[in-house]
Enzyme design. Structure first.
Site, PDB file in Angstrom:
ATOM      1  CG  HIS A 286       7.338  15.826 -19.174  1.00  0.00           C
ATOM      2  ND1 HIS A 286       6.898  14.525 -19.050  1.00  0.00           N
ATOM      3  CD2 HIS A 286       8.514  15.747 -19.830  1.00  0.00           C
ATOM      4  CE1 HIS A 286       7.767  13.710 -19.603  1.00  0.00           C
ATOM      5  NE2 HIS A 286       8.750  14.419 -20.082  1.00  0.00           N
TER       6      HIS A 286
ATOM      7  CG  HIS B 132      -1.917   1.066   1.236  1.00  0.00           C
ATOM      8  ND1 HIS B 132      -2.368   1.619   2.403  1.00  0.00           N
ATOM      9  CD2 HIS B 132      -2.570   1.707   0.242  1.00  0.00           C
ATOM     10  CE1 HIS B 132      -3.260   2.557   2.126  1.00  0.00           C
ATOM     11  NE2 HIS B 132      -3.392   2.634   0.818  1.00  0.00           N
TER      12      HIS B 132
END
Length: 130
Positions: free
Chosen positions: A96, A20
Site C-alpha cells: 500500500h 493506450h
C-alpha cells in the site's frame, strides 16, 4: 442526453480521452491522491457510491490491460478483493505504501468506499488487436 453508461460528465470525458498505457486510479474515500493529479470526486456520503459499482461501471466502458492493488487488500478487505479478482483476475500487488507513491497517473476517481485498501491502479489497453 446519454441513454446509458457513465453519466458524470467529467468522468466520462476523462475515460474517453484515455490512450493506450495511460494509468488512472479508482480509490476509496481516504486514499491520498498524489499532488497535481486531477480527481473526479464522486462521494456523496460514506459508502455512496461504493467502490465495486464504480469499478463495474468503469470496466464496462474501458479496456484495461493491467491492474495493481495493495498486497494488504486480500487479508484486510476480502469482499473488495473478491470484486477485483472477479473483474481483474491478473491484477498484481504492491505494498500500500508503494501504491501511494506511484506516479504518471492521468487522474483518480474517488469513491465513497469506507473500507480499507479499496484502491486499484488501472492501465488502459486498446480495443483492437495489437
Amino acid at each position: 442526453m446519454k441513454r446509458r453508461g457513465i453519466l458524470n460528465a467529467d468522468l466520462a470525458g476523462r475515460l474517453a480521452a484515455l490512450g493506450h498505457t495511460d494509468r488512472f486510479l479508482v480509490t476509496d474515500s481516504g486514499f491520498p491522491v498524489p499532488a497535481g493529479v486531477p480527481v473526479v470526486d464522486l462521494r456523496v456520503v460514506y459508502g455512496l457510491p461504493g467502490f465495486a459499482p464504480v469499478l463495474d461501471a468503469i470496466l464496462a466502458e474501458v479496456v484495461v490491460e493491467a491492474a495493481v492493488v495493495a498486497e494488504e487488500l486480500a487479508a484486510a478487505n476480502p469482499g473488495i478483493a473478491g470484486e477485483v479478482e472477479r473483474h481483474l483476475p491478473d491484477a498484481t500487488t504492491l505494498s500500500h505504501a508503494d501504491l501511494k507513491r506511484e506516479g504518471d497517473i492521468r487522474f483518480a476517481v474517488r469513491t465513497a468506499e469506507d473500507t480499507p485498501y479499496a484502491n486499484v491502479l488501472l492501465t488502459a489497453g486498446v480495443g483492437f488487436p495489437v
